[in-house]
Design a protein around this motif. Structure first.
Motif, mmCIF file in Angstrom:
data_model
loop_
_atom_site.group_PDB
_atom_site.id
_atom_site.type_symbol
_atom_site.label_atom_id
_atom_site.label_comp_id
_atom_site.label_asym_id
_atom_site.label_seq_id
_atom_site.Cartn_x
_atom_site.Cartn_y
_atom_site.Cartn_z
ATOM 1 N N ARG A 35 0.832 -1.209 0.000
ATOM 2 C CA ARG A 35 0.000 0.000 0.000
ATOM 3 C C ARG A 35 0.865 1.257 0.000
ATOM 4 N N THR A 36 2.009 1.194 0.652
ATOM 5 C CA THR A 36 2.931 2.328 0.614
ATOM 6 C C THR A 36 3.449 2.524 -0.808
ATOM 7 N N ALA A 37 3.728 1.424 -1.494
ATOM 8 C CA ALA A 37 4.172 1.508 -2.892
ATOM 9 C C ALA A 37 3.081 2.109 -3.771
ATOM 10 N N LEU A 38 1.836 1.821 -3.463
ATOM 11 C CA LEU A 38 0.713 2.374 -4.242
ATOM 12 C C LEU A 38 0.664 3.891 -4.125
ATOM 13 N N ILE A 39 0.828 4.404 -2.899
ATOM 14 C CA ILE A 39 0.666 5.841 -2.660
ATOM 15 C C ILE A 39 1.958 6.619 -2.932
ATOM 16 N N THR A 40 3.066 5.910 -3.222
ATOM 17 C CA THR A 40 4.342 6.584 -3.542
ATOM 18 C C THR A 40 4.935 5.990 -4.820
ATOM 19 N N PRO A 41 4.303 6.228 -5.977
ATOM 20 C CA PRO A 41 4.813 5.636 -7.228
ATOM 21 C C PRO A 41 6.186 6.148 -7.622
ATOM 22 N N TYR A 42 6.625 7.247 -7.017
ATOM 23 C CA TYR A 42 7.935 7.843 -7.302
ATOM 24 C C TYR A 42 9.041 7.244 -6.447
ATOM 25 N N ALA A 43 8.693 6.307 -5.560
ATOM 26 C CA ALA A 43 9.688 5.715 -4.648
ATOM 27 C C ALA A 43 10.106 4.333 -5.126
ATOM 28 N N GLY B 7 -2.133 14.102 -6.098
ATOM 29 C CA GLY B 7 -2.565 14.520 -7.435
ATOM 30 C C GLY B 7 -3.079 13.338 -8.234
ATOM 31 N N GLU B 8 -3.975 13.617 -9.170
ATOM 32 C CA GLU B 8 -4.637 12.553 -9.929
ATOM 33 C C GLU B 8 -3.646 11.715 -10.733
ATOM 34 N N GLU B 9 -2.688 12.373 -11.382
ATOM 35 C CA GLU B 9 -1.729 11.652 -12.228
ATOM 36 C C GLU B 9 -0.909 10.645 -11.440
ATOM 37 N N LEU B 10 -0.338 11.075 -10.307
ATOM 38 C CA LEU B 10 0.482 10.171 -9.495
ATOM 39 C C LEU B 10 -0.358 9.083 -8.846
ATOM 40 N N LEU B 11 -1.578 9.427 -8.437
ATOM 41 C CA LEU B 11 -2.457 8.436 -7.821
ATOM 42 C C LEU B 11 -2.779 7.317 -8.817
ATOM 43 N N ILE B 12 -3.069 7.695 -10.054
ATOM 44 C CA ILE B 12 -3.356 6.689 -11.087
ATOM 45 C C ILE B 12 -2.123 5.838 -11.372
ATOM 46 N N LYS B 13 -0.938 6.459 -11.420
ATOM 47 C CA LYS B 13 0.295 5.698 -11.646
ATOM 48 C C LYS B 13 0.532 4.681 -10.529
ATOM 49 N N GLY B 14 0.256 5.104 -9.286
ATOM 50 C CA GLY B 14 0.436 4.197 -8.158
ATOM 51 C C GLY B 14 -0.518 3.018 -8.217
ATOM 52 N N ILE B 15 -1.756 3.276 -8.606
ATOM 53 C CA ILE B 15 -2.760 2.203 -8.698
ATOM 54 C C ILE B 15 -2.398 1.232 -9.821
ATOM 55 N N PHE C 58 -5.742 6.030 3.237
ATOM 56 C CA PHE C 58 -4.455 6.697 3.446
ATOM 57 C C PHE C 58 -4.683 8.040 4.131
ATOM 58 N N ALA C 59 -3.778 8.408 5.029
ATOM 59 C CA ALA C 59 -3.792 9.718 5.678
ATOM 60 C C ALA C 59 -2.390 10.296 5.576
ATOM 61 N N ASN C 60 -2.251 11.417 4.878
ATOM 62 C CA ASN C 60 -0.923 12.018 4.643
ATOM 63 C C ASN C 60 0.059 10.997 4.080
ATOM 64 N N LYS C 61 -0.437 10.227 3.094
ATOM 65 C CA LYS C 61 0.342 9.207 2.383
ATOM 66 C C LYS C 61 0.727 8.020 3.268
ATOM 67 N N ILE C 62 0.081 7.870 4.416
ATOM 68 C CA ILE C 62 0.319 6.735 5.305
ATOM 69 C C ILE C 62 -0.821 5.727 5.129
ATOM 70 N N PRO C 63 -0.517 4.456 4.818
ATOM 71 C CA PRO C 63 -1.577 3.444 4.751
ATOM 72 C C PRO C 63 -2.164 3.187 6.144
ATOM 73 N N LEU C 64 -3.485 3.104 6.217
ATOM 74 C CA LEU C 64 -4.188 2.774 7.462
ATOM 75 C C LEU C 64 -4.722 1.354 7.325
ATOM 76 N N LEU C 65 -4.206 0.433 8.131
ATOM 77 C CA LEU C 65 -4.573 -0.974 7.995
ATOM 78 C C LEU C 65 -5.534 -1.459 9.072
ATOM 79 N N TYR C 66 -5.455 -0.869 10.252
ATOM 80 C CA TYR C 66 -6.275 -1.322 11.374
ATOM 81 C C TYR C 66 -7.555 -0.475 11.494
ATOM 82 N N ASP C 67 -8.526 -0.985 12.230
ATOM 83 C CA ASP C 67 -9.752 -0.249 12.604
ATOM 84 C C ASP C 67 -10.541 0.260 11.408
#
Length: 521
Positions: free
Chosen positions: A196-204, A320-328, A375-384
């Motif tokens: 999920r971190t890789a999804l939200i950070t396609p530039y990493a 941004g939409e472009e990076l979000l789509i690239k990550g997905i 995601f919150a501030n590019k952090i994946p939320l897995l619990y709750d």
């Protein structure tokens, strides 16, 4: 028995000792959760140390089990970030509530607590110090430390220190620590977190190696999100203590008018005069002359005044939409994807931006209800997840209206970025039902869902055209044979002509339908 026997002994707790006694507050409640939390804290620190400074992240994470005791886990994380100044390293890793993030701008961490909790957890479960190697881009030195925390005094204990000249142009930070952890139980959760971190950070670029698991996510773009800038507090979000602090830092001769312009977001000459006239306050009164009751009244008026502008979004860094789509696409390679980044909004004086995407088909698993990625501030939320506002909204939507028939391969991605994420609890894994945020998420999901409906409708029409073509095509050989007998011609010639006629009719109908759909937009 004398009264003296009942006299209690009082003493204070340092911040380090408080979190040592209450480590479950920071997510270190058991060996499984602690292992996940340690990896999470280290990875997020590395991402902030790179992207916030315009550096494309390259992060290597390795996890090794002790040969004699598999419950002793050594975690090592290396990044190519900005590094930490030599004199700051002991305090960054060895003093609770010490860091570089105490500013008003979006970042993954806020208090710098997580990494210190990992140091404390290593200290109390394996007795081993944290190893740190770092260097800044301009430094000519590389420095290594082994550090523990003096729990009673909340100060670093330097076990060892080594400084040597830099021979290669390296900058960044390497952190290694050994904790009590349960890798077999944490493996699935850690793997999902990395994905999920890789999804939200396609530039990493992220490398992860561990027993029985190896992940490598190459960056799919070299474009970074625009980094956030430091900002000022907004009048709607002010409280008495913040106002007291700002006044204590101000020049004694500063007027209340100048004070408000200098210290708050979106407050200009005209706006402040309108406010002071509305509040019935003298613009020229020195702030040093304000009494406690004056400060209380000013706080109340600041929060009640209806004329403030919205907070500026410069303190935020949406994907941004472009990076979000690239990550997905990087993770799911979907048949269909659509994303939207909403305009900035605010709650209680805190700016926020909601970003939502929908992925359909491809590698998205077939599920009975939408798969939710939060995601919150590019952090994946897995619990709750069950108590998160995004889950509530996703479940409230009638997906049949958007032509989705479950079970279906549908994933919904929700990202909220803000200078203050309204989490539901201390675990910071679920976002609260703030009306402003709830409305933005709902509108964003419905907007991308409408695009999904158009896609599904288009696919349905294509299948319908293909079905009709196949059905009519079955009769072509018989019609061609009859025509050939009547006209005494070659049957194959008629078959080819009839097939071309059918293709032209099918294509014409398809173009008409697409034009009608385009005009409807």
């Amino acid at each position: 028995m004398s009264h003296e026997a009942y006299i209690e002994t009082y003493r204070g707790l340092s911040a380090a000792e408080f979190f040592y006694r209450n480590r479950e507050i920071a997510g270190f409640s058991n060996p499984t959760r602690a292992l996940y939390q340690t990896i999470r804290e280290l990875l997020e620190n590395s991402l902030d140390a790179t992207e916030l400074h315009g550096i494309l992240p390259t992060i290597k994470i390795s996890l090794k089990l002790d040969e004699k005791d598999a419950n002793k886990v050594t975690i090592r994380v290396e990044d190519n970030g900005i590094g930490i100044p030599k004199e700051e390293v002991p305090f960054v890793f060895g003093r609770v509530f010490y860091g570089s993030k105490y500013t008003l701008r979006q970042s993954r961490g806020v208090f710098g607590l997580g990494i210190k909790m990992a140091v404390l957890y290593a200290q109390i479960t394996t007795g081993k110090p944290i190893y740190v190697r770092s260097s800044t881009p301009m430094s000519k030195e590389i420095y290594e430390y082994e550090i523990q925390i003096d729990i009673n005094k909340n100060i670093p204990i330097i076990i060892s220190e080594r400084v040597y000249r830099k021979r290669v142009k390296w900058h960044g930070t390497i952190v290694e620590l050994t904790i009590l952890g349960n890798w077999s139980n944490a493996k699935k959760r850690v793997e999902e977190y990395i994905r999920r971190t890789a999804l939200i950070t396609p530039y990493a670029e992220i490398h992860f190696t561990a027993p029985g698991l190896e992940l490598h996510f190459k960056r799919s773009t070299r474009k970074l999100p625009i980094p956030p800038e430091e900002g000022k507090p907004h009048p709607y979000g002010v409280d008495i203590e913040l106002l007291k602090y700002l006044i204590s830092q101000a020049d004694n001769n500063l007027s209340i008018k100048e004070f408000l312009i200098n210290n708050f977001d979106g407050v200009g000459e005209i706006t402040v005069m309108n406010f002071l006239n509305w509040a019935g306050m003298d613009p020229n009164m020195p702030v040093s002359k304000l009494t406690v009751s004056d400060i209380e009244e000013l706080t109340k008026k600041l929060r009640e005044y209806p004329g403030w502008r919205r907070p500026k979004p410069k303190t935020l860094s949406p994907l941004g939409e472009e990076l979000l789509i690239k990550g997905i696409k990087r993770i799911f390679n979907p048949e269909f994807v659509a994303a939207i980044s909403r305009k900035p909004s605010s709650y209680a004086g805190h700016p926020f931006i909601v970003e939502v995407a929908i992925a359909y088909g491809g590698n998205v698993p077939v599920v009975e209800k939408p798969l939710l990625y939060r995601f919150a501030n590019k952090i994946p939320l897995l619990y709750d997840e069950g108590v998160d506002v995004a889950r509530k909204i996703v479940d409230s939507i009638d997906w049949s209206y958007y032509k989705v028939k479950f079970p279906a391969p549908l994933a919904v991605i929700v990202h909220v970025c803000s200078t203050k994420i309204p989490f539901k609890g201390v675990g910071k894994e679920a976002i609260a039902d703030v009306p402003e945020i709830e409305k933005e998420i709902e509108n964003a999901i419905k907007e991308v869902a409408r695009k999904l409906r158009m896609h599904i409708s288009r696919v349905e029409k294509m299948f319908e055209i293909a079905r009709k073509r196949a059905e009519i095509g079955k009769y072509i050989p018989e019609v061609a044979r009859s025509l050939a007998e009547i006209l005494n011609c070659d049957q194959k010639v008629f078959e080819e002509k009839l097939k071309k006629m059918l293709d032209r009719v099918v294509m014409k109908r398809r173009e008409v339908k697409e034009n009608v759909k385009g005009n409807a937009k």
